[in-house]
Design a protein around this motif. Structure first.
Motif, PDB file in Angstrom:
ATOM      1  N   VAL A  66      -7.743   8.214   8.016  1.00 29.08           N
ATOM      2  CA  VAL A  66      -6.600   7.517   7.412  1.00 29.08           C
ATOM      3  C   VAL A  66      -7.049   6.439   6.421  1.00 29.08           C
ATOM      4  O   VAL A  66      -6.244   5.628   5.956  1.00 29.08           O
ATOM      5  CB  VAL A  66      -5.680   6.894   8.490  1.00 29.08           C
ATOM      6  N   GLY A  67      -8.349   6.425   6.115  1.00 25.30           N
ATOM      7  CA  GLY A  67      -8.845   5.519   5.080  1.00 25.30           C
ATOM      8  C   GLY A  67      -9.067   4.098   5.530  1.00 25.30           C
ATOM      9  O   GLY A  67      -9.039   3.168   4.710  1.00 25.30           O
TER      10      GLY A  67
ATOM     11  N   ILE B 179       4.175   2.811   2.095  1.00 28.12           N
ATOM     12  CA  ILE B 179       2.773   3.169   1.892  1.00 28.12           C
ATOM     13  C   ILE B 179       2.486   3.279   0.393  1.00 28.12           C
ATOM     14  O   ILE B 179       3.284   3.829  -0.352  1.00 28.12           O
ATOM     15  CB  ILE B 179       2.462   4.518   2.587  1.00 28.12           C
ATOM     16  N   ASP B 180       1.320   2.756  -0.033  1.00 30.22           N
ATOM     17  CA  ASP B 180       0.951   2.865  -1.441  1.00 30.22           C
ATOM     18  C   ASP B 180       0.401   4.267  -1.739  1.00 30.22           C
ATOM     19  O   ASP B 180       0.174   5.077  -0.835  1.00 30.22           O
ATOM     20  CB  ASP B 180      -0.050   1.786  -1.845  1.00 30.22           C
TER      21      ASP B 180
ATOM     22  N   ASP C 165      -2.301   9.579  -0.043  1.00 30.30           N
ATOM     23  CA  ASP C 165      -3.291  10.663  -0.120  1.00 30.30           C
ATOM     24  C   ASP C 165      -3.984  10.850   1.230  1.00 30.30           C
ATOM     25  O   ASP C 165      -4.227  11.981   1.654  1.00 30.30           O
ATOM     26  CB  ASP C 165      -4.324  10.359  -1.203  1.00 30.30           C
ATOM     27  N   PHE C 166      -4.312   9.745   1.903  1.00 30.28           N
ATOM     28  CA  PHE C 166      -4.936   9.854   3.221  1.00 30.28           C
ATOM     29  C   PHE C 166      -3.979  10.476   4.234  1.00 30.28           C
ATOM     30  O   PHE C 166      -4.381  11.288   5.077  1.00 30.28           O
ATOM     31  CB  PHE C 166      -5.396   8.483   3.715  1.00 30.28           C
ATOM     32  N   ILE C 167      -2.697  10.099   4.157  1.00 30.74           N
ATOM     33  CA  ILE C 167      -1.703  10.649   5.080  1.00 30.74           C
ATOM     34  C   ILE C 167      -1.579  12.159   4.885  1.00 30.74           C
ATOM     35  O   ILE C 167      -1.540  12.927   5.862  1.00 30.74           O
ATOM     36  CB  ILE C 167      -0.348   9.947   4.874  1.00 30.74           C
ATOM     37  N   LYS C 168      -1.562  12.596   3.651  1.00 32.98           N
ATOM     38  CA  LYS C 168      -1.509  14.031   3.378  1.00 32.98           C
ATOM     39  C   LYS C 168      -2.734  14.725   3.966  1.00 32.98           C
ATOM     40  O   LYS C 168      -2.638  15.828   4.526  1.00 32.98           O
ATOM     41  CB  LYS C 168      -1.427  14.293   1.873  1.00 32.98           C
TER      42      LYS C 168
ATOM     43  N   ALA D 256       6.972  18.358  -0.747  1.00 35.18           N
ATOM     44  CA  ALA D 256       6.389  19.483  -1.490  1.00 35.18           C
ATOM     45  C   ALA D 256       5.175  20.085  -0.799  1.00 35.18           C
ATOM     46  O   ALA D 256       4.797  21.225  -1.085  1.00 35.18           O
ATOM     47  CB  ALA D 256       6.023  19.040  -2.897  1.00 35.18           C
ATOM     48  N   MET D 257       4.531  19.345   0.104  1.00 29.48           N
ATOM     49  CA  MET D 257       3.344  19.872   0.771  1.00 29.48           C
ATOM     50  C   MET D 257       3.687  20.799   1.933  1.00 29.48           C
ATOM     51  O   MET D 257       2.803  21.397   2.545  1.00 29.48           O
ATOM     52  CB  MET D 257       2.453  18.734   1.253  1.00 29.48           C
TER      53      MET D 257
END
Length: 245
Positions: A119-120, A165-166, A171-174, A198-199
């Motif tokens: 998760v970064g 979330i920024d 991107d980390f969540i995806k 969209a994912m």
């Protein structure tokens, strides 16, 4: 894996969900698109079995068996977990202890440090930190998602994981969502952001407590973008309902 059959939920006599039908396959990412007040969070809480969100009608099937009358704990034992829109608070626990909670009795695929990496968040900076008010909302969100990864659920219900979330965190969540699927989980992804929806493999548009359409994400987002507008009807207390025009 999961099937909702004509489920209905009322709060204080007000219909929130009405005749909702939904199917989620094994290792599928399924998005629920809807604006605030359409019943998305009620859907998540009902699926998890929260007592105040019991069904008034319909049935929830897990691998063909009804789980409508099972408790939150019993559903969790089946492998169903929920990441809240507002992250849960476990004051006083260290982040490492919090991440270990969901791994008890399991052969862990990921260590707490690996979950934080996903998760970064730097494990050296966060494992020893206390889960308290010194963590920002975004940090709490990412730590909760790391905890979901640590649990290795069979179905993860993610309620607005992108809220507050920024772009970098998104991107980390995806990435975590994709990792969960690779590890065998199905994902119910509740959002009002088209980029996140969209994912998904499939997406459904929830409006006024009803599913308007289920299909490819681009089909659902087109309907959501062009036809979902705020209206004056009340669905959830002090929230707007969305009208299909």
């Amino acid at each position: 894996m999961l099937e909702l059959q004509h489920i209905a939920v009322q709060k204080n006599g007000t219909p929130i969900l009405m005749q909702v039908d939904l199917r989620i396959a094994a290792q599928e990412i399924h998005s629920i698109l809807g604006r605030n007040g359409t019943g998305k969070t009620t859907l998540a809480y009902s699926l998890m079995g929260l007592p105040d969100y019991a069904l008034n009608a319909g049935d929830i099937l897990w691998e063909g068996r009804s789980i409508t009358n099972l408790s939150v704990a019993e559903r969790a034992k089946l492998g169903i977990t929920l990441a809240w829109q507002e992250p849960a608070r476990f004051e006083g626990l260290s982040v490492a202890e919090y991440l270990h909670l969901g791994q008890q009795g399991k052969k862990a695929a990921f260590s707490p440090a690996q979950c934080l990496d996903q998760v970064g968040l730097d494990p050296t900076a966060y494992l020893a930190r206390t889960v308290d008010a010194t963590l920002s909302g975004g940090e709490r969100k990412r730590i909760e998602l790391a905890a979901v990864l640590a649990m290795q659920p069979r179905l993860a219900i993610l309620d607005e994981p992108d809220s507050g979330i920024d772009a970098l965190s998104l991107d980390f969540i995806k990435g975590v969502i994709r990792t969960l699927v690779r590890e065998g989980a199905s994902i119910l992804l509740i959002t009002h952001h088209e980029e996140v929806a969209a994912m998904a493999d499939r997406a459904s548009v929830l409006c006024a407590g009803r599913i308007l359409k289920t299909g490819l994400p681009e089909e659902a987002t087109r309907l959501f973008r062009n036809h979902c507008q705020p209206c004056r009807h009340v669905n959830e207390p002090e929230e707007e309902l969305i009208h299909y025009v």
